[in-house]
Design an enzyme around this catalytic site. Structure first.
Site, PDB file in Angstrom:
ATOM      1  N   CYS A 137       0.548   3.515   4.570  1.00  0.00           N
ATOM      2  CA  CYS A 137       0.475   3.140   3.158  1.00  0.00           C
ATOM      3  C   CYS A 137      -0.815   2.371   2.876  1.00  0.00           C
ATOM      4  O   CYS A 137      -0.891   1.161   3.120  1.00  0.00           O
ATOM      5  CB  CYS A 137       1.695   2.300   2.770  1.00  0.00           C
ATOM      6  SG  CYS A 137       1.675   1.798   1.039  1.00  0.00           S
ATOM      7  N   CYS A 140      -0.572  -0.442   0.346  1.00  0.00           N
ATOM      8  CA  CYS A 140       0.070  -1.647   0.892  1.00  0.00           C
ATOM      9  C   CYS A 140      -0.888  -2.412   1.809  1.00  0.00           C
ATOM     10  O   CYS A 140      -0.970  -3.631   1.751  1.00  0.00           O
ATOM     11  CB  CYS A 140       1.295  -1.278   1.720  1.00  0.00           C
ATOM     12  SG  CYS A 140       2.347  -0.036   0.980  1.00  0.00           S
ATOM     13  N   ASP A 141      -1.589  -1.691   2.679  1.00  0.00           N
ATOM     14  CA  ASP A 141      -2.295  -2.350   3.784  1.00  0.00           C
ATOM     15  C   ASP A 141      -3.825  -2.271   3.713  1.00  0.00           C
ATOM     16  O   ASP A 141      -4.511  -2.896   4.521  1.00  0.00           O
ATOM     17  CB  ASP A 141      -1.821  -1.749   5.116  1.00  0.00           C
ATOM     18  CG  ASP A 141      -0.330  -1.972   5.335  1.00  0.00           C
ATOM     19  OD1 ASP A 141       0.166  -3.023   4.885  1.00  0.00           O
ATOM     20  OD2 ASP A 141       0.327  -1.114   5.934  1.00  0.00           O
TER      21      ASP A 141
END
Ligand code: FAD
Ligand code: NAP
Length: 313
Positions: A137, A140-141
């Site tokens: 992701c 997300c990261d």
């Protein structure tokens, strides 16, 4: 809850979509029952820091965020059942849900919030470095790779989107694809190929993710035509080879799209069966975020309530 009791709303899944649906349903007096499945808390239970869920000035650990959502759902009156929904009978209302334990419940309405799972390469080094440089992701990261070099694996829209997004953070992005042509849409392909920070690695398959105690330090890839291997010095590897929505329990009773996501009516969580609603990643091929899952969970609870108020038409 006892066997064959009819609940007003059965929420299948205990991720951000399921808990939010339950919070809204409980506060509307619709006494929801959440069946939490094998992963109570959902996908965020395996992530350390969430920086993009509103309301948390400092990063919040995934398990803490989900514990708070669960506590909130319980406080407003949701019931949680620790079981897996193995099958559903959606042919007539009330709907019948059969659990892994063999228990059954009947439900006036069902909210399917079973999420989707990233597809992984299934090589040992991937498992070893998950959360320490290996991710599925970028939204997300990606932030954790500011100024660093990363690789993305895949050749579809997800890989193209992840690679493009990562150039906002990383100094360089390798896009590793097993063929000589991307299957992503034309506009995404054009964006990738025009981006000076993205270097294509055509005809390359993942061989091994390399690293040490600090996390990922490299990525060994191979040319499937010759077997020749090379090592990329990278700090992160993003796997973007598709997602698998969790819909087995439905046994083909709801309309799905070509990629297996539950089809919902535009601007709604209504599915192909009246009285069954879908929220979160299981119906979302595009955004797949905690906050969008929570948003559609809210919509599903409101729509289920309205459906019952109107006599289930
Ligand atoms: P999920 O969270 O997938 O929950 C699904 C639930 O359904 C689980 O409780 C499971 O047990 C249950 N279930 C499945 N099948 C059954 C069944 N048959 N019977 C009963 N229950 C069942 N998003 C962000 O916004 N920010 C981030 O920083 C972020 N980081 C991430 C990091 C990682 C490593 C991953 C994997 C994802 C991340 N995401 C992030 C994405 C986010 O986790 C998802 O978008 C979100 O969790 C989807 O919520 P959901 O409720 O739809 O499903
Ligand atoms: P996808 O289209 O199925 O693409 C998966 C990619 O991963 C393919 O390029 C495939 O290679 C590669 N792959 C699969 N298994 C692999 C393995 N084991 N090792 C190496 N490579 C592997 O999945 P997706 O990109 O997630 O897209 C899914 C659907 O969502 C599509 O319909 C897509 O259009 C849609 N989507 C749309 C958007 C958007 O519109 N913005 C964004 C994301 C997704 P091959 O090409 O060789 O098969």
């Amino acid at each position: 809850m006892s066997a064959n009791e009819t609940v007003r709303i059965a929420v299948v899944g205990a991720g951000p979509a399921g808990y939010t649906a339950a919070i809204y349903a409980a506060r509307a007096g619709n006494a929801p029952t959440i069946i939490e499945g094998l992963a109570p808390g959902g996908q965020l239970m395996i992530t350390t820091e969430i920086e993009n869920f509103p309301g948390f000035e400092d990063p919040v650990p995934g398990p803490e965020l989900m514990a708070r959502m669960r506590a909130q759902a319980l406080r407003v009156g949701a019931e949680v059942v620790s079981d897996v929904v193995e099958s559903v009978d959606l042919r007539s209302r009330p709907f019948r849900l059969t659990f892994g334990s063999g228990a059954e419940i009947l439900a006036e309405t069902v909210i399917v919030a079973t999420g989707a799972e990233a597809r992984w390469l299934n090589i040992p080094s991937e498992e070893k470095f998950k959360g320490r440089g290996v991710s599925a992701c970028a939204t997300c990261d990606g932030f954790f790779f500011r100024g660093k070099i990363v690789a993305v694996v895949g050749g579809g829209d997800t890989a193209a989107e992840e690679a493009t997004y990562l150039t906002n953070h990383a100094s360089k992005v390798y896009l590793v694809h097993r063929r000589g042509e991307l299957r992503a849409s034309k506009i995404m392909v054009e964006r990738v190929l025009a981006n000076p920070k993205i270097e294509m690695k055509w005809f390359r398959t993942p061989d091994e993710i390399l690293g040490d105690d600090s996390g990922v330090t490299g990525f060994r890839i191979a040319d499937p035509r010759t077997g020749e291997k090379e090592e990329l010095a990278v700090d992160g590897v993003f796997i973007a080879i598709g997602h698998r929505p969790n819909t087995e329990l439905l046994g083909g009773q709801l309309a799905l799209d070509a990629a297996g996501y539950i089809v919902t009516q535009p601007g709604s969580t209504r599915t192909s069966v009246p009285g069954v609603f879908a929220a979160g990643d299981v119906q979302d091929p595009h955004f797949r975020q905690a906050v969008t899952s929570a948003g559609t969970g809210c919509m599903a609870a409101l729509e289920a309530g309205k459906f019952m108020e109107e006599g289930g038409a």
